[in-house]
Design a protein around this motif. Structure first.
Motif, PDB file in Angstrom:
ATOM      1  N   ARG A 109      10.689 -60.404  51.287  1.00  0.00           N
ATOM      2  CA  ARG A 109      12.032 -60.126  51.815  1.00  0.00           C
ATOM      3  C   ARG A 109      13.145 -60.484  50.851  1.00  0.00           C
ATOM      4  O   ARG A 109      14.309 -60.256  51.136  1.00  0.00           O
ATOM      5  CB  ARG A 109      12.247 -60.938  53.101  1.00  0.00           C
ATOM      6  CG  ARG A 109      11.255 -60.555  54.155  1.00  0.00           C
ATOM      7  CD  ARG A 109      11.406 -61.416  55.366  1.00  0.00           C
ATOM      8  NE  ARG A 109      10.199 -61.324  56.185  1.00  0.00           N
ATOM      9  CZ  ARG A 109       9.903 -62.152  57.156  1.00  0.00           C
ATOM     10  NH1 ARG A 109      10.719 -63.139  57.433  1.00  0.00           N
ATOM     11  NH2 ARG A 109       8.798 -62.011  57.846  1.00  0.00           N
ATOM     12  N   THR A 110      12.801 -61.121  49.739  1.00  0.00           N
ATOM     13  CA  THR A 110      13.867 -61.560  48.847  1.00  0.00           C
ATOM     14  C   THR A 110      14.123 -60.532  47.766  1.00  0.00           C
ATOM     15  O   THR A 110      13.238 -59.765  47.401  1.00  0.00           O
ATOM     16  CB  THR A 110      13.523 -62.903  48.176  1.00  0.00           C
ATOM     17  OG1 THR A 110      14.535 -63.181  47.210  1.00  0.00           O
ATOM     18  CG2 THR A 110      12.195 -62.852  47.446  1.00  0.00           C
ATOM     19  N   SER A 111      15.351 -60.537  47.254  1.00  0.00           N
ATOM     20  CA  SER A 111      15.669 -59.606  46.163  1.00  0.00           C
ATOM     21  C   SER A 111      15.439 -60.285  44.814  1.00  0.00           C
ATOM     22  O   SER A 111      15.559 -59.668  43.770  1.00  0.00           O
ATOM     23  CB  SER A 111      17.124 -59.176  46.271  1.00  0.00           C
ATOM     24  OG  SER A 111      17.924 -60.337  46.332  1.00  0.00           O
ATOM     25  N   LYS A 112      15.140 -61.587  44.825  1.00  0.00           N
ATOM     26  CA  LYS A 112      14.909 -62.317  43.569  1.00  0.00           C
ATOM     27  C   LYS A 112      13.604 -61.839  42.937  1.00  0.00           C
ATOM     28  O   LYS A 112      12.689 -61.432  43.634  1.00  0.00           O
ATOM     29  CB  LYS A 112      14.765 -63.822  43.865  1.00  0.00           C
ATOM     30  CG  LYS A 112      15.946 -64.449  44.559  1.00  0.00           C
ATOM     31  CD  LYS A 112      16.836 -65.155  43.570  1.00  0.00           C
ATOM     32  CE  LYS A 112      18.103 -65.653  44.204  1.00  0.00           C
ATOM     33  NZ  LYS A 112      17.947 -66.928  44.870  1.00  0.00           N
TER      34      LYS A 112
END
Length: 434
Positions: A109-112
């Motif tokens: 779920r993270t954009s990192k």
């Protein structure tokens, strides 16, 4: 803000081994901050000229299995929020477990940038086993062996590609003053009281309350950058993970500053955590000023202040030449005195003493009280000069520097303080061969 690489994963997949492998070049950076964080879990590392901080989240998980999993989940959340790059570590010998799946679910779920690192690929047969980790849907899988270090180079090449080129920072000539202390001693209230209402924030380093905030202060003829940090707690109080980052930031802010304002709560006095911060500031050669807040809540008579001061000075010895101010931020008692004192300490820190004056004063003292002779050898000091640096350093040139012992150095330091006013600033003294 620094580039942070967090290593996440369930227990026992080799996170710490990888951590040691990545940071071995700069091993000992935090070894003596023992009081401030659980050292060995974050270190600086460097790869192809780019520097970054590596965090081993595994080091924070304590307790039985179920607590384990809860804590690991918490870790991953924080890593996602704080890190610039996340290394998700899995073990090729056990394959995918439920916990791995759960972590992967959070990471999707993270954009990192997230890198899946399959550890324990020690020989060619295991290279094929790592293919199952593509099922996480997190892209490329990097095969490494933390123990031998194989595969870490390709991984690091890709990791550092996310970090910006380091720009030469333009020198900000304003003094940097950092307010540090335990949570809830009134650091932010002091900042607000000093600024009145309008906070002209220069850079809000990252978006949470657990952050150091820089504020450009320019009032009443004083101009400086004020850095308000998150509190440093005692270890056993900490809900560890979140705290860990704020401790890191506080240390960072402290290393960036010129003068450190250490705030205490009058009701608690000075505690071990405060003494740690104090020594950290002293070791980094920063100017120090101690502010005792909430003084209005204490029952006082004519001796209270004196006793309180004596107690603090006993605890922070041997470096006791430090201004102590008693304030009440809510009552706005003596808060501007804090600014004046801080600027005074800064001036002391940057002070240069003319060589002639230094020699006239100090050589006479040394003549009257020479260093004790050792094995019938007399030590003669010929010449003294102040070295250039960000804090006061003095070189004493003499014939037998190796025979000068610490008590005499302290005597010299005290005399320098008596004659030239270095209140609040650590002094370094070197005896050198003439």
């Amino acid at each position: 803000m620094a580039n942070i690489v967090a290593i996440v994963g369930r227990p026992n997949v080799g996170k710490s081994t990888l951590f040691n492998r990545l940071t071995e070049s700069r091993k000992a950076i935090v070894d003596d901050f023992s009081g401030v964080t659980r050292d060995r879990h974050y270190e600086m590392a460097e790869w192809i000229g780019k520097r970054f901080t590596v965090i081993d989240t595994g080091g924070f998980v304590h307790g039985s299995d179920d607590i384990f999993e809860e804590a690991i989940r918490e870790q991953v959340h924080i890593a996602i929020e704080e890190a610039s790059v996340i290394l998700f570590m899995v073990d090729v010998t056990t394959g995918i477990t439920d916990l791995d799946d759960e972590i992967a679910d959070l990471l999707r779920r993270t954009s990192k940038p997230v890198y899946v690192v399959a550890n324990k690929v020690d020989h060619a047969r295991r290279t094929h086993d790592s293919a199952e980790f593509y099922a996480f849907g997190l892209g490329e899988v990097y095969n490494v062996s933390s123990i031998t270090g194989s595969g870490t180079g390709e991984l690091l090449d890709d990791v550092v590609s996310h970090f910006p080129e380091e720009k030469e920072e333009e020198e900000i000539s304003l003094p940097k003053i950092t307010i540090v202390g335990r949570p809830n001693v009134g650091k932010s209230s002091l900042t607000n009281a000093l600024l009145g209402k309008d906070r002209n924030i220069v850079t809000d380093i990252a978006g949470t309350t657990r952050d150091s905030i820089r504020i450009h202060y320019n009032q009443f003829g004083n101009e400086f950058l004020l850095i308000d940090t998150a509190g440093l707690r005692r270890k056993n109080k900490v809900n560890e993970d979140i705290e860990f980052y704020s401790v890191m930031r506080t240390i960072k802010a402290l290393e960036d500053s010129d003068v450190v304002i250490l705030m205490l709560d009058a009701n608690d006095g000075i505690e071990s955590q405060d003494i740690n911060i104090f020594h950290l500031a002293e070791k980094n050669k920063k100017g120090v000023l101690i502010v005792v807040n909430k003084w209005d809540t204490i029952e006082k008579d004519h001796k209270t202040t004196k006793e309180f001061e004596t107690r603090i000075r006993e605890k922070i010895a041997p470096f006791t030449d430090v201004p102590i101010i008693f304030t009440s931020v809510t009552e706005k008692q003596r808060i501007y005195k804090v600014v004046e004192k801080a600027m005074e300490v800064y001036a002391n820190k940057m002070k240069k003493i003319p060589t002639s004056k230094l020699n006239d004063t100090m050589l006479e003292i040394i003549q009257n009280y020479p260093p004790p002779a050792i094995k019938g050898k007399y030590i003669k000091v010929k010449y003294i000069t102040q070295l250039t640096g960000r804090s006061p350093m003095f070189a004493f040139f003499c014939n037998l520097p190796q025979y000068i012992k610490d008590p005499y150095k302290r005597f010299i330091e005290n005399k320098l303080r008596d004659h030239f006013n270095f209140t609040g600033v650590p002094i370094q003294i070197f005896f050198r061969q003439k």
